[in-house]
Design a protein around this motif. Structure first.
Motif, PDB file in Angstrom:
ATOM      1  N   ILE A 133      -1.073   6.486 -16.525  1.00  0.00           N
ATOM      2  CA  ILE A 133      -1.910   6.306 -15.332  1.00  0.00           C
ATOM      3  C   ILE A 133      -1.126   6.550 -14.047  1.00  0.00           C
ATOM      4  N   LEU A 134       0.106   6.040 -13.967  1.00  0.00           N
ATOM      5  CA  LEU A 134       0.890   6.152 -12.740  1.00  0.00           C
ATOM      6  C   LEU A 134       1.458   7.560 -12.525  1.00  0.00           C
ATOM      7  N   ALA A 185      -1.951   2.067  -9.026  1.00  0.00           N
ATOM      8  CA  ALA A 185      -2.226   3.456  -8.652  1.00  0.00           C
ATOM      9  C   ALA A 185      -3.184   3.519  -7.469  1.00  0.00           C
ATOM     10  N   ASP A 186      -4.182   2.634  -7.466  1.00  0.00           N
ATOM     11  CA  ASP A 186      -5.149   2.613  -6.365  1.00  0.00           C
ATOM     12  C   ASP A 186      -4.516   2.181  -5.050  1.00  0.00           C
ATOM     13  N   LEU A 187      -3.440   1.383  -5.122  1.00  0.00           N
ATOM     14  CA  LEU A 187      -2.746   0.969  -3.904  1.00  0.00           C
ATOM     15  C   LEU A 187      -1.999   2.130  -3.255  1.00  0.00           C
ATOM     16  N   GLY A 188      -1.694   3.171  -4.041  1.00  0.00           N
ATOM     17  CA  GLY A 188      -0.996   4.330  -3.489  1.00  0.00           C
ATOM     18  C   GLY A 188       0.481   4.116  -3.245  1.00  0.00           C
ATOM     19  N   GLY A 213       0.823  -1.204   0.000  1.00  0.00           N
ATOM     20  CA  GLY A 213       0.000   0.000   0.000  1.00  0.00           C
ATOM     21  C   GLY A 213       0.850   1.243   0.000  1.00  0.00           C
ATOM     22  N   ASN A 214       0.398   2.269   0.701  1.00  0.00           N
ATOM     23  CA  ASN A 214       1.108   3.545   0.729  1.00  0.00           C
ATOM     24  C   ASN A 214       2.563   3.363   1.159  1.00  0.00           C
ATOM     25  N   GLY A 271      -5.543  -1.912 -16.773  1.00  0.00           N
ATOM     26  CA  GLY A 271      -6.075  -2.434 -15.518  1.00  0.00           C
ATOM     27  C   GLY A 271      -4.998  -2.652 -14.482  1.00  0.00           C
ATOM     28  N   GLY A 272      -3.859  -3.186 -14.898  1.00  0.00           N
ATOM     29  CA  GLY A 272      -2.754  -3.404 -13.974  1.00  0.00           C
ATOM     30  C   GLY A 272      -2.219  -2.099 -13.414  1.00  0.00           C
ATOM     31  N   ALA A 273      -2.099  -1.101 -14.286  1.00  0.00           N
ATOM     32  CA  ALA A 273      -1.606   0.209 -13.844  1.00  0.00           C
ATOM     33  C   ALA A 273      -2.586   0.865 -12.868  1.00  0.00           C
TER      34      ALA A 273
END
Length: 211
Positions: free
Chosen positions: A164-165, A140-143, A105-106, A134-136
């Motif tokens: 995306i990143l 990105a959502d994981l932070g 995560g972050n 989707g992978g990117a």
């Protein structure tokens, strides 16, 4: 403490992404002639093991000298994608399975092992697997702080990983090496850049400190 060097050798003729000039490391002064030894470096910012800033793809985004230093380090994990076929997409489903239960995560740094560092300088080098949209988005959502790969790019054209990143401030490490030594291990990753004014990227000396 054990340190694993994750950096390609920077030398004259080192392989580069298509369209970039081949790097030159030229002897400028010698001890015999001048009393001191130095080299002249001629290379694009994206040569060898390097890190991309958001400005590499996003107009007006932070350049390498403006990205906070903490982005270039963090608790690291290696995802093994070396069994995927050439140019295979690294999908959300693939990453979810690989990272399940790992607590990523972050502040983390996710590194993707393809094995294509062994193909550097060959035509096959550019056939590496890469992040799809989707992978990117999953990463990105994981932070996470950063995403890296042992290939010349984190993705294939039209470069969904970069697009995306980078807007999320997640920096991208490319041309890493020796990631196989970190599989299944916990470590701290470090890859600080040079402080290049308005730089789109910077060569780095990336390394991992095993815990």
């Amino acid at each position: 403490m054990r340190i694993v060097d994750l950096t390609m050798e920077l030398k004259t003729g080192a392989p580069v992404f298509p369209g970039y000039p081949v790097p030159i490391v030229h002897t400028w002064t010698t001890i015999k002639e001048h009393g001191y030894y130095s080299n002249l470096l001629m290379l694009v910012e994206h040569t060898g093991t390097h890190v991309d800033s958001p400005a590499h793809f996003i107009e007006g985004a932070p350049t390498i000298d403006k990205v906070p230093l903490e982005r270039f380090m963090g608790r690291g994990i290696v995802v093994d994608a070396s069994h995927l076929p050439p140019k295979a997409p690294i999908t959300r489903e693939f990453l979810e399975k690989a990272l399940e239960g790992k607590g990523v995560g972050n502040g983390w740094v996710v590194l993707i092992r393809t094995g294509y560092d062994a193909k550097a300088g060959t035509p096959d080098w550019f056939n590496h697997p890469g992040l799809d949209e989707g992978g990117a988005r999953y990463l990105a959502d994981l932070g996470v702080n950063a995403v890296g790969i042992d290939a010349p790019s984190i993705d294939q054209a039209p470069f969904p990983g970069h697009k995306i990143l980078l807007p999320k401030g997640i920096v991208i490490f490319e041309n890493l090496t020796n990631l196989g030594e970190l599989l299944g291990k916990t470590f701290q990753f470090y890859g600080p850049p040079l402080r290049i004014t308005n730089g789109s990227a910077s060569p780095v000396r990336a390394f991992a400190v095993l815990e």
